[in-house]
Design a protein around this motif. Structure first.
Motif, PDB file in Angstrom:
ATOM      1  N   ARG A 152      23.969 -10.115  17.576  1.00 26.48           N
ATOM      2  CA  ARG A 152      24.206  -9.299  18.500  1.00 26.48           C
ATOM      3  C   ARG A 152      25.177  -8.417  17.674  1.00 26.48           C
ATOM      4  NH1 ARG A 152      25.269 -12.959  23.987  1.00 26.48           N
ATOM      5  NH2 ARG A 152      23.242 -14.105  23.597  1.00 26.48           N
ATOM      6  N   GLU A 184      27.813  -7.042  18.232  1.00 21.74           N
ATOM      7  CA  GLU A 184      29.103  -6.896  19.389  1.00 21.74           C
ATOM      8  C   GLU A 184      30.229  -6.458  18.553  1.00 21.74           C
ATOM      9  OE1 GLU A 184      29.534  -9.457  22.638  1.00 21.74           O
ATOM     10  OE2 GLU A 184      28.331 -10.926  21.512  1.00 21.74           O
ATOM     11  N   ILE A 203      29.836 -22.535  26.476  1.00 19.81           N
ATOM     12  CA  ILE A 203      28.361 -22.802  26.899  1.00 19.81           C
ATOM     13  C   ILE A 203      28.091 -22.035  28.190  1.00 19.81           C
ATOM     14  CG2 ILE A 203      26.882 -24.832  27.758  1.00 19.81           C
ATOM     15  CD1 ILE A 203      28.744 -26.816  26.566  1.00 19.81           C
ATOM     16  N   ALA A 204      26.834 -21.721  28.173  1.00 22.12           N
ATOM     17  CA  ALA A 204      26.429 -20.907  29.464  1.00 22.12           C
ATOM     18  C   ALA A 204      24.858 -20.982  29.679  1.00 22.12           C
ATOM     19  CB  ALA A 204      26.902 -19.472  29.386  1.00 22.12           C
ATOM     20  N   GLY A 228      21.716 -21.241  32.990  1.00 23.46           N
ATOM     21  CA  GLY A 228      21.086 -20.998  34.376  1.00 23.46           C
ATOM     22  C   GLY A 228      19.770 -21.116  34.581  1.00 23.46           C
ATOM     23  N   GLU A 251      19.252 -14.058  21.447  1.00 23.23           N
ATOM     24  CA  GLU A 251      19.405 -15.285  22.066  1.00 23.23           C
ATOM     25  C   GLU A 251      18.117 -16.128  22.195  1.00 23.23           C
ATOM     26  OE1 GLU A 251      18.458 -15.628  26.154  1.00 23.23           O
ATOM     27  OE2 GLU A 251      16.579 -14.769  25.295  1.00 23.23           O
ATOM     28  N   GLY A 279      36.030 -15.812  17.625  1.00 19.02           N
ATOM     29  CA  GLY A 279      35.066 -16.321  18.612  1.00 19.02           C
ATOM     30  C   GLY A 279      33.740 -15.401  18.878  1.00 19.02           C
ATOM     31  N   ARG A 280      33.726 -14.374  18.279  1.00 18.55           N
ATOM     32  CA  ARG A 280      32.705 -13.366  18.619  1.00 18.55           C
ATOM     33  C   ARG A 280      32.179 -12.698  17.292  1.00 18.55           C
ATOM     34  NH1 ARG A 280      34.012  -7.942  21.320  1.00 18.55           N
ATOM     35  NH2 ARG A 280      34.564  -8.981  23.393  1.00 18.55           N
ATOM     36  N   TYR A 281      30.965 -13.001  17.002  1.00 14.86           N
ATOM     37  CA  TYR A 281      30.438 -12.509  15.705  1.00 14.86           C
ATOM     38  C   TYR A 281      29.050 -12.025  15.887  1.00 14.86           C
ATOM     39  CZ  TYR A 281      33.477 -16.432  15.182  1.00 14.86           C
ATOM     40  OH  TYR A 281      34.733 -17.208  14.922  1.00 14.86           O
ATOM     41  N   GLN A 306      23.608 -20.657  18.139  1.00 13.99           N
ATOM     42  CA  GLN A 306      23.444 -21.429  19.468  1.00 13.99           C
ATOM     43  C   GLN A 306      22.606 -22.746  19.111  1.00 13.99           C
ATOM     44  OE1 GLN A 306      21.477 -18.646  22.403  1.00 13.99           O
ATOM     45  NE2 GLN A 306      23.301 -17.854  22.638  1.00 13.99           N
ATOM     46  N   TYR A 317      16.560 -25.967  20.901  1.00 19.05           N
ATOM     47  CA  TYR A 317      16.522 -25.257  19.329  1.00 19.05           C
ATOM     48  C   TYR A 317      17.804 -25.052  18.913  1.00 19.05           C
ATOM     49  CZ  TYR A 317      17.216 -21.904  23.158  1.00 19.05           C
ATOM     50  OH  TYR A 317      17.472 -21.214  24.419  1.00 19.05           O
ATOM     51  N   GLY A 342      17.937 -23.437  31.714  1.00 15.35           N
ATOM     52  CA  GLY A 342      18.471 -24.092  30.246  1.00 15.35           C
ATOM     53  C   GLY A 342      19.711 -23.357  30.165  1.00 15.35           C
ATOM     54  N   LEU A 383      22.968 -11.629  31.616  1.00 19.36           N
ATOM     55  CA  LEU A 383      21.257 -11.463  31.288  1.00 19.36           C
ATOM     56  C   LEU A 383      20.549 -11.419  32.588  1.00 19.36           C
ATOM     57  CD1 LEU A 383      22.475 -13.875  29.379  1.00 19.36           C
ATOM     58  CD2 LEU A 383      20.523 -13.096  27.816  1.00 19.36           C
ATOM     59  N   ALA A 412      18.943 -25.441  25.199  1.00 16.58           N
ATOM     60  CA  ALA A 412      17.956 -26.272  25.649  1.00 16.58           C
ATOM     61  C   ALA A 412      17.464 -25.719  27.022  1.00 16.58           C
ATOM     62  CB  ALA A 412      18.776 -27.526  26.291  1.00 16.58           C
ATOM     63  N   GLU A 413      16.071 -25.994  27.014  1.00 16.41           N
ATOM     64  CA  GLU A 413      15.313 -25.359  28.227  1.00 16.41           C
ATOM     65  C   GLU A 413      14.636 -26.404  28.818  1.00 16.41           C
ATOM     66  OE1 GLU A 413      16.420 -21.964  28.656  1.00 16.41           O
ATOM     67  OE2 GLU A 413      16.786 -21.523  26.523  1.00 16.41           O
ATOM     68  N   TYR A 468      18.103 -14.466  35.356  1.00 21.09           N
ATOM     69  CA  TYR A 468      18.417 -15.583  36.305  1.00 21.09           C
ATOM     70  C   TYR A 468      18.229 -15.315  37.639  1.00 21.09           C
ATOM     71  CZ  TYR A 468      20.937 -16.984  32.235  1.00 21.09           C
ATOM     72  OH  TYR A 468      21.405 -17.438  30.618  1.00 21.09           O
TER      73      TYR A 468
HETATM   74  P1  HAM Z   1      24.952 -16.264  26.470  1.00 21.43           P
HETATM   75  O1  HAM Z   1      25.804 -16.320  27.603  1.00 21.43           O
HETATM   76  O2  HAM Z   1      24.469 -14.703  26.389  1.00 21.43           O
HETATM   77  O3  HAM Z   1      23.410 -17.034  27.082  1.00 21.43           O
HETATM   78  O4  HAM Z   1      25.404 -17.138  25.313  1.00 21.43           O
HETATM   79  C1  HAM Z   1      25.353 -18.399  25.406  1.00 21.43           C
HETATM   80  C2  HAM Z   1      26.502 -18.836  24.323  1.00 21.43           C
HETATM   81  O5  HAM Z   1      26.492 -18.317  23.100  1.00 21.43           O
HETATM   82  C3  HAM Z   1      28.013 -18.028  24.961  1.00 21.43           C
HETATM   83  O6  HAM Z   1      28.472 -18.878  25.990  1.00 21.43           O
HETATM   84  C4  HAM Z   1      28.620 -18.296  23.817  1.00 21.43           C
HETATM   85  O7  HAM Z   1      29.079 -19.579  23.629  1.00 21.43           O
HETATM   86  C5  HAM Z   1      27.715 -17.983  22.633  1.00 21.43           C
HETATM   87  N1  HAM Z   1      27.676 -16.578  21.975  1.00 21.43           N
HETATM   88  C6  HAM Z   1      27.185 -15.582  22.708  1.00 21.43           C
HETATM   89  N2  HAM Z   1      27.670 -14.203  22.057  1.00 21.43           N
HETATM   90  C7  HAM Z   1      28.324 -14.513  20.969  1.00 21.43           C
HETATM   91  C8  HAM Z   1      28.860 -14.132  19.815  1.00 21.43           C
HETATM   92  N3  HAM Z   1      28.864 -12.593  19.633  1.00 21.43           N
HETATM   93  N4  HAM Z   1      29.557 -14.856  18.888  1.00 21.43           N
HETATM   94  C9  HAM Z   1      29.754 -16.074  18.980  1.00 21.43           C
HETATM   95  N5  HAM Z   1      29.249 -16.815  20.078  1.00 21.43           N
HETATM   96  C10 HAM Z   1      28.551 -16.390  21.081  1.00 21.43           C
HETATM   97  C11 HAM Z   1      22.424 -16.951  26.427  1.00 21.43           C
HETATM   98  O8  HAM Z   1      22.299 -16.709  25.365  1.00 21.43           O
HETATM   99  C12 HAM Z   1      21.096 -17.609  27.327  1.00 21.43           C
HETATM  100  N6  HAM Z   1      19.878 -17.669  26.267  1.00 21.43           N
HETATM  101  C13 HAM Z   1      21.466 -19.076  27.781  1.00 21.43           C
HETATM  102  C14 HAM Z   1      20.407 -19.783  28.381  1.00 21.43           C
HETATM  103  C15 HAM Z   1      19.576 -20.602  27.940  1.00 21.43           C
HETATM  104  N7  HAM Z   1      20.087 -19.412  29.776  1.00 21.43           N
HETATM  105  C16 HAM Z   1      18.945 -20.293  29.980  1.00 21.43           C
HETATM  106  N8  HAM Z   1      18.698 -20.991  28.989  1.00 21.43           N
END
Ligand code: HAM
Length: 405
Positions: A114, A116, A280-281, A283, A83, A121-123, A128, A108, A301, A260, A131-132, A263
């Motif tokens: 990851r 996973e 989108i996600a 906090g 991330e 939709g999951r790769y 990503q 960025y 962000g 994570l 924004a922060e 938060y």
């Molecule tokens: P996250 O919820 O882990 O948050 O990931 C954000 C978004 O990345 C998810 O809502 C999803 O759309 C996409 N995503 C996550 N994992 C995958 C995957 N394996 N394949 C495809 N899309 C995926 C963060 O990463 C935090 N850094 C967000 C953040 C920024 N919080 C504060 N600032």
């Protein structure tokens, strides 16, 4: 093809229509972020593994199971970033951005990794745009990032619902944690093995477990919002008031904890029913900068999952037609000049590399869906003109390349 030359599972080539959707998402998000004056930063794909372990949290799925960790030649543990927030925090501190001005808005874009289990939709490599905002504790900043997320899905015409919650702060979280641990002890036998372990080490993670029995078991779990201290309560109410005044619709989900650990206070997810997951996600993470040796800089962000949104969008039809240029006979230098003239007029020109007679070339142009074909033969060269054919109407004219409108 031999196994060796296939992309690894969960890693994808993105091209053709999928790429058009991908770019449409990316361009739309970037445009919206720029309209809020977020400034771009390009962050490395590799960081020390420790950075992620300490920020995302040791007891999270990402750190326990999903990181691509490897050693460099000196035996240091590195990781492909799962991330962007941890790296953004590192960059904010390392480059002393905090010394420049009291707050910063940055964004960025790039691949994240990851390990996973891949599905739609999951790769394992995905993209990503994150924004922060650093150095802002005001509720208006929380409202801003949620509003931006709302703008993004609206601009892309994607149906999604915004879920929000407050996780409280260092003052009120311990009481909630205690209540949750108490509750989880009562439903312990219904939890999966991983959650049985989590409930001691990191009980909030149990609320995030995707196993059906766990989801069922925590339905009646205590609500984070019932334990907020006065300050957190005030902050959360103000965020909601501002969202209301901006006309952003949201639902409160007092069990939303995110996967994570960093938060504090506001967390949110923009969830697509169609995909069954968040697109989108984000906090608030008020202590992360300080925990990594920076100044006290409350921050927050979100990150957009580009592939996930790309699965849900329609790409607007390209307005700019492509001119398909067919050189016919010994005319290549002339054809190249024609192409140059057309491109100088702002046209997109594809020189045909298809071999074969004019019929085959025109069939090919038709299949590719080109609106215009430019035929350049020896006659055209002699006269200094081109034959311009409108493939939709079938009309054709002989004009000079300079005259193409
Ligand atoms: P996250 O919820 O882990 O948050 O990931 C954000 C978004 O990345 C998810 O809502 C999803 O759309 C996409 N995503 C996550 N994992 C995958 C995957 N394996 N394949 C495809 N899309 C995926 C963060 O990463 C935090 N850094 C967000 C953040 C920024 N919080 C504060 N600032």
């Amino acid at each position: 093809m031999s196994q060796e030359f296939q992309a690894p599972r969960g890693f994808h080539d993105i091209f053709g229509e999928d790429l058009k959707k991908f770019r449409h998402v990316s361009d739309t998000v970037r445009k919206i972020l720029k309209s809020y004056n977020f400034e771009e930063i390009i962050l490395p794909v590799v960081e020390f593994a420790d950075l992620f372990e300490r920020s995302i949290g040791e007891a999270t799925d990402i750190v326990q199971k999903e990181m691509f960790v490897f050693e460099d030649k000196k035996g240091r543990r590195l990781a492909l970033r799962p991330e962007g927030t941890a790296g953004a925090v590192r960059a904010y501190i390392q480059n002393r951005l905090f010394a420049e001005r009291p707050y910063h808005r940055i964004f960025y874009e790039g691949p994240m990794f990851r390990h996973e289990r891949p599905q739609a939709g999951r790769y394992r490599q995905f993209h990503q745009i994150g924004a922060e905002i650093f150095g802002a504790d005001q509720p208006v900043a929380d409202a801003e990032i949620i509003k931006i997320s709302d703008e993004i899905v609206k601009a892309l015409n994607v149906k999604a619902r915004i879920e929000i919650n407050s996780l409280g702060c260092k003052v009120c979280r311990p009481a909630y944690r205690e209540a949750l641990v108490g509750f989880l002890s009562g439903v312990s036998e219904k939890l999966c093995d991983v959650c049985k372990d989590r409930k001691e080490r990191n009980p909030l993670r149990v609320l995030d477990c995707k196993v059906e029995t766990c989801k069922e078991a925590v339905k009646e779990a205590p609500r984070t919002t019932d334990y907020l201290c006065e300050e957190c309560e005030r902050h959360y109410s103000e965020v909601k008031r501002l969202l209301d005044s901006l006309g952003v619709s949201y639902v409160e989900n007092p069990h939303l904890v995110r996967g994570l650990d960093y938060y504090t206070r506001t967390v949110f997810e923009v969830v697509s029913e169609e995909l069954g997951s968040a697109v989108i996600a984000g906090g608030r993470y008020d202590h992360l900068v300080e925990e990594f040796g920076g100044p006290s800089a409350p921050a927050l962000g979100f990150a957009v999952g580009v592939e996930r949104l790309a699965l849900l969008v329609e790409v607007p039809k390209e307005e700019e037609p492509v001119y398909f240029l067919i050189p016919f006979g010994d005319v290549i230098p002339y054809a190249l000049k024609v192409a140059e003239v057309l491109r100088a007029k702002g046209k997109t020109v594809e020189l045909s590399l298809r071999k074969g007679n004019l019929r085959k070339q025109l069939d090919f142009a038709n299949r590719r869906g080109f609106k215009y074909v430019v035929i350049v033969g020896e006659d055209e060269m002699k006269e200094g003109v081109i034959t311009l054919k409108d493939m939709e109407t079938g009309e054709q004219v002989r004009i000079r390349a300079e005259e193409v409108e």
